[in-house]
Design a protein around this motif. Structure first.
Motif, PDB file in Angstrom:
ATOM      1  N   LEU A  59      13.188  -5.584 -21.683  1.00  0.00           N
ATOM      2  CA  LEU A  59      13.085  -4.763 -22.896  1.00  0.00           C
ATOM      3  C   LEU A  59      12.135  -5.374 -23.916  1.00  0.00           C
ATOM      4  CD1 LEU A  59      16.797  -3.653 -23.342  1.00  0.00           C
ATOM      5  CD2 LEU A  59      14.873  -2.268 -22.534  1.00  0.00           C
ATOM      6  N   ASP A  60      12.158  -6.703 -24.019  1.00  0.00           N
ATOM      7  CA  ASP A  60      11.271  -7.386 -24.971  1.00  0.00           C
ATOM      8  C   ASP A  60       9.812  -7.327 -24.554  1.00  0.00           C
ATOM      9  OD1 ASP A  60      13.426  -8.002 -26.560  1.00  0.00           O
ATOM     10  OD2 ASP A  60      13.597 -10.074 -25.865  1.00  0.00           O
ATOM     11  N   SER A  61       9.536  -7.181 -23.266  1.00  0.00           N
ATOM     12  CA  SER A  61       8.152  -7.211 -22.796  1.00  0.00           C
ATOM     13  C   SER A  61       7.532  -5.825 -22.634  1.00  0.00           C
ATOM     14  CB  SER A  61       8.055  -7.978 -21.481  1.00  0.00           C
ATOM     15  OG  SER A  61       8.757  -7.300 -20.470  1.00  0.00           O
ATOM     16  N   LEU A  62       8.345  -4.772 -22.635  1.00  0.00           N
ATOM     17  CA  LEU A  62       7.809  -3.421 -22.484  1.00  0.00           C
ATOM     18  C   LEU A  62       7.086  -2.979 -23.752  1.00  0.00           C
ATOM     19  CD1 LEU A  62      10.810  -1.645 -20.725  1.00  0.00           C
ATOM     20  CD2 LEU A  62       8.646  -2.360 -19.684  1.00  0.00           C
ATOM     21  N   VAL A  63       6.023  -2.195 -23.585  1.00  0.00           N
ATOM     22  CA  VAL A  63       5.278  -1.649 -24.720  1.00  0.00           C
ATOM     23  C   VAL A  63       5.122  -0.145 -24.537  1.00  0.00           C
ATOM     24  CG1 VAL A  63       4.009  -3.767 -25.201  1.00  0.00           C
ATOM     25  CG2 VAL A  63       3.055  -2.114 -23.618  1.00  0.00           C
ATOM     26  N   THR A  64       4.987   0.556 -25.635  1.00  0.00           N
ATOM     27  CA  THR A  64       4.781   1.999 -25.603  1.00  0.00           C
ATOM     28  C   THR A  64       4.046   2.432 -26.863  1.00  0.00           C
ATOM     29  OG1 THR A  64       5.836   4.154 -25.374  1.00  0.00           O
ATOM     30  CG2 THR A  64       7.011   2.525 -26.691  1.00  0.00           C
ATOM     31  N   ASN A  65       3.345   3.537 -26.748  1.00  0.00           N
ATOM     32  CA  ASN A  65       2.692   4.145 -27.908  1.00  0.00           C
ATOM     33  C   ASN A  65       3.527   5.288 -28.471  1.00  0.00           C
ATOM     34  OD1 ASN A  65       0.444   2.463 -27.744  1.00  0.00           O
ATOM     35  ND2 ASN A  65      -0.561   3.804 -26.270  1.00  0.00           N
TER      36      ASN A  65
END
Length: 91
Positions: free
Chosen positions: A60-66
């Motif tokens: 969860l800490d490493s996921l990214v989204t716009n």
């Protein structure tokens, strides 16, 4: 996929440790087939929950989204409507 494990990514406010541990517990229960392990398996079961929770937090800490974060209350309402349609609940 276990239906009790909820999506935890991209919510406002972010997932809490309690939510991550609850999802991890459900995952370990599903894998092991135990709702409650025997005394002989309790240590291994609990260690698995800790390790899965750690991996989940790391993910969860490493996921990214716009995308904009989802609102928990709106998602709860959408789920309530889906369930009402699915189970023909009349309000």
């Amino acid at each position: 996929m276990c239906r009790n494990i909820k999506t935890l990514f991209n919510f406002d406010p972010p997932a809490t440790e309690d939510e991550i541990v609850a999802a991890s517990l459900q995952f370990v229960r599903k894998l092991s087939g135990f709702n409650q392990p025997s005394k002989a398996n309790e240590a291994a079961f609990n260690q698995a929950v800790v390790e899965v929770a750690s991996a989940a937090r790391s993910l969860l800490d490493s996921l990214v989204t716009n995308a904009e974060p989802r609102d928990r209350e709106i998602e709860k309402e959408r789920a309530r409507i889906r369930n009402a349609k699915r189970f023909n609940v009349i309000e």
